[in-house]
Scaffold this active site. Structure first.
Site, PDB file in Angstrom:
ATOM      1  N   LYS A 158     -34.704 -20.272 -32.648  1.00 18.31           N
ATOM      2  CA  LYS A 158     -34.385 -19.544 -31.411  1.00 18.31           C
ATOM      3  C   LYS A 158     -34.346 -18.039 -31.693  1.00 18.31           C
ATOM      4  CE  LYS A 158     -30.648 -21.879 -31.297  1.00 18.31           C
ATOM      5  NZ  LYS A 158     -29.329 -22.440 -31.044  1.00 18.31           N
ATOM      6  N   THR A 167     -23.109 -15.142 -22.503  1.00 19.96           N
ATOM      7  CA  THR A 167     -24.010 -16.002 -23.280  1.00 19.96           C
ATOM      8  C   THR A 167     -23.269 -16.898 -24.276  1.00 19.96           C
ATOM      9  OG1 THR A 167     -24.238 -14.205 -24.863  1.00 19.96           O
ATOM     10  CG2 THR A 167     -25.943 -14.382 -23.170  1.00 19.96           C
ATOM     11  N   GLY A 216     -21.893 -19.883 -25.917  1.00 21.52           N
ATOM     12  CA  GLY A 216     -22.144 -21.322 -25.761  1.00 21.52           C
ATOM     13  C   GLY A 216     -23.578 -21.668 -25.414  1.00 21.52           C
ATOM     14  N   THR A 217     -24.484 -20.674 -25.421  1.00 21.75           N
ATOM     15  CA  THR A 217     -25.881 -21.000 -25.057  1.00 21.75           C
ATOM     16  C   THR A 217     -26.524 -21.938 -26.090  1.00 21.75           C
ATOM     17  OG1 THR A 217     -26.438 -18.847 -25.983  1.00 21.75           O
ATOM     18  CG2 THR A 217     -26.586 -19.046 -23.615  1.00 21.75           C
ATOM     19  N   GLY A 218     -26.214 -21.727 -27.370  1.00 21.47           N
ATOM     20  CA  GLY A 218     -26.814 -22.568 -28.419  1.00 21.47           C
ATOM     21  C   GLY A 218     -26.385 -24.015 -28.265  1.00 21.47           C
ATOM     22  N   CYS A 219     -25.071 -24.222 -28.103  1.00 26.20           N
ATOM     23  CA  CYS A 219     -24.547 -25.591 -27.938  1.00 26.20           C
ATOM     24  C   CYS A 219     -25.171 -26.236 -26.704  1.00 26.20           C
ATOM     25  CB  CYS A 219     -23.030 -25.589 -27.729  1.00 26.20           C
ATOM     26  SG  CYS A 219     -22.129 -24.636 -28.933  1.00 26.20           S
TER      27      CYS A 219
END
Ligand SMILES: Cc1ncc(COP(=O)(O)OP(=O)(O)O)c(N)n1
Ligand SMILES: Cc1ncsc1CCOP(=O)(O)O
Ligand SMILES: [Mg+2]
Length: 517
Positions: free
Chosen positions: A190, A223, A225-228
């Site tokens: 990412k 943003t 928590g976007t990865g989770c």
């Protein structure tokens, strides 16, 4: 004790629900971790069970504390869920110790699932360490080879590879290829933190091909928590049966949509706020003009618009609605047949603004999409329109749903389907609706007596006969709905005022009669 898979007959009316198990840390601020995973899975329409590896004290400023759950208890949680519930996909988040990673690998071997999604969480968005470098060897040797897909960001990719910072798309491609060599079927690197890029660029490598997934970068601080959420959304799509490529594309689009929707919400004082997975926070609970629950007395004088009539008299729908409300209309329905969708939406938004200013509910005839898009208070549907039950599922519990009924059986079905009121008619012949069967006052009375729902009479009603309608004297009849009697007239407010006066008189007479009986 009954064992799953024992010789019980299969019940075809029951449905297997796609199921993601997330094994991750709890975020007290609920922006990331287990809480983000639950919200993402709910938003993507899959069931999500949770195995908690650590409890963090965390907010939008940073991580204030971490309490790691014992390895035995992580194992117990995994056994509880995997031995009982049909988990399709396991998604990993914060795995804070080597022991926990080893237990997870062992449990997946014991209870195989369709896919493993590894989000190699190491450092929080605020820069706090959530899993130290000591877990890297077990990640590389045991966990990554089991994964269908891994989703590292730039820092995690360089940590897993033990290499320098990744700074370009070319670096990301080469990292994806090197990570693939550890054994996962797919690698998604990412590029959210890539410097100098107006687009969000991610690189997906499936062992054969590279895919560069680009989207405009959403300008927002929300943003956290976007990865989770991205990894959980990928897991959700895989659980539904999608291919990995399609799962990644859908998940990325979902996160972008949620970020865009949430770009200006304020939760917490820190530099990185959470976002709204369910796209609900702005439009529902904080809409201060929102009307309360449906009040049946709103059906007293129901103004139903007609584009053709208002055009004939040279006024806009919004002007017609304003005039009707000023004359005393208690509820408004936009019944705009043969109007372009885009024009309908624009006039619906204008009418909603007017209705909200006067505290009058606005419903949309037939078009659930228009009601949803403009945030109207509800819809009116007929027997050949979208079934009320489906409209309820689409609109949720708070919106008003009216259904046209000519018979007690239809009225019973409307009640079962979760409608709020019934429109019964045509009571008298009308030119407004072609080929419409007239039920007469007797038909209206029969439906009113049978109905558990409040009723508004419709069809050929105006000042000359409104009193006769109200005088049927059945308590469920709350008012009349009128199209041409209000809108096929030169002055809408005068006609509405006149009719309102007559209805008020008729209501007083009916109440008087009731008192004497
Ligand atoms: C209040 C009210 N009652 C009945 C109707 C008629 O709805 P429907 O049967 O769907 O016919 P159309 O209006 O769509 O032609 C109504 N619109 N409003
Ligand atoms: C929409 C509808 N549904 C039953 S009768 C009718 C038309 C009512 O229009 P009008 O009030 O002009 O008779
Ligand atoms: Mg209809």
């Amino acid at each position: 004790m009954q064992v799953r898979g024992a010789s019980t007959a299969v019940d075809c009316s029951k449905m297997k629900i796609p199921h993601v198990l997330t094994i991750a840390g709890s975020d007290s601020g609920a922006g990331a971790g287990i809480q983000a995973d639950l919200k993402a899975c709910a938003a993507r329409g899959v069931y999500c069970s949770t195995v908690i590896t650590a409890v963090t004290a965390q907010n939008t400023v940073g991580v204030q504390g971490v309490n790691i759950v014992s390895e035995d208890f992580v194992a117990e949680q995994l056994t509880s869920v995997l031995s009982d519930m049909q988990v399709d996909v396991v998604k990993t988040g914060m795995l804070p110790s080597v022991g926990i990673v080893k237990i997870l690998c062992q449990k997946i071997r014991e209870f195989p699932v369709r896919a493993l999604v590894v989000d190699p969480v190491m450092v929080s968005t605020s820069g706090d360490v959530l899993a130290g470098a000591s877990i890297l060897p077990v990640f590389r040797e045991e966990l990554l080879p089991m994964a269908e897909i891994i989703t590292p960001n730039l820092k995690e990719a360089s940590a897993l590879l033990g290499c320098a910072h990744l700074e370009t798309v070319a670096d990301m491609r080469s990292a994806a290829k090197s990570l693939h060599a550890f054994g996962p079927r797919n690698v998604l690197v990412k590029g959210g933190d890539l410097p100098d890029s107006s687009d969000a660029i991610d690189i997906l490598f499936d062992g054969d091909n590279f895919y560069e997934l680009r989207s405009p970068r959403v300008k927002t601080h929300n943003t956290h928590g976007t990865g989770c959420s991205l990894a959980s959304s990928i897991a959700a799509e895989l659980a539904k049966g999608s291919s990995t490529f399609s799962a990644v594309k859908v998940a990325k689009r979902f996160v972008e949509t949620a970020l865009d929707y949430s770009k200006d919400i304020i939760i917490g004082n820190g530099p990185q706020g959470p976002f709204d997975h369910l796209l609900r926070l702005k439009s529902s609970s904080h809409d201060c003009h929102r009307l309360g629950v449906f009040n049946p007395s709103d059906l007293f004088l129901y103004a139903v618009t007609d584009a053709r009539m208002n055009k004939k008299w040279g006024r806009s729908i919004a002007d017609a609605v304003k005039a009707a409300i000023e004359g005393g209309a208690t509820i408004v329905q936009l019944r705009e047949k043969d109007v372009e969708t885009r024009d309908f939406l624009e006039s619906a938004k204008a009418c909603l603004e007017i209705c909200r200013a006067y505290g009058v509910p606005l419903l949309i005839n037939d078009r659930i999409d228009i009601a949803l898009a403009c945030g109207a208070d509800g819809v009116h549907v007929g027997q050949s329109d979208m079934p009320a039950r489906v409209a309820r599922t689409l609109l949720g519990p708070e919106k008003i749903i009216g259904v046209s009924c000519k018979t007690p059986a239809q009225a019973e079905q409307a009640w079962i389907d979760g409608a709020d009121y019934i429109g019964c008619g045509g009571v008298y012949p009308t030119n407004t609706k072609a080929n419409n069967l007239t039920v007469g006052l007797d038909g209206l009375k029969t439906v009113c007596q049978a109905s558990k729902l409040p009723i508004v009479a419709i069809g050929g009603i105006g000042p000359s006969n409104a009193r006769a309608v109200m005088e049927i004297g059945v308590p469920s009849l709350k008012g009349v709905a009128v199209v041409s009697g209000l809108f096929d007239r030169e002055c809408v407010s005068t006609e509405t005022r006149k009719l309102h006066g007559m209805l008020t008189e008729a209501r007083s007479l009916v109440n008087e009669k009731k008192r004497h009986n």
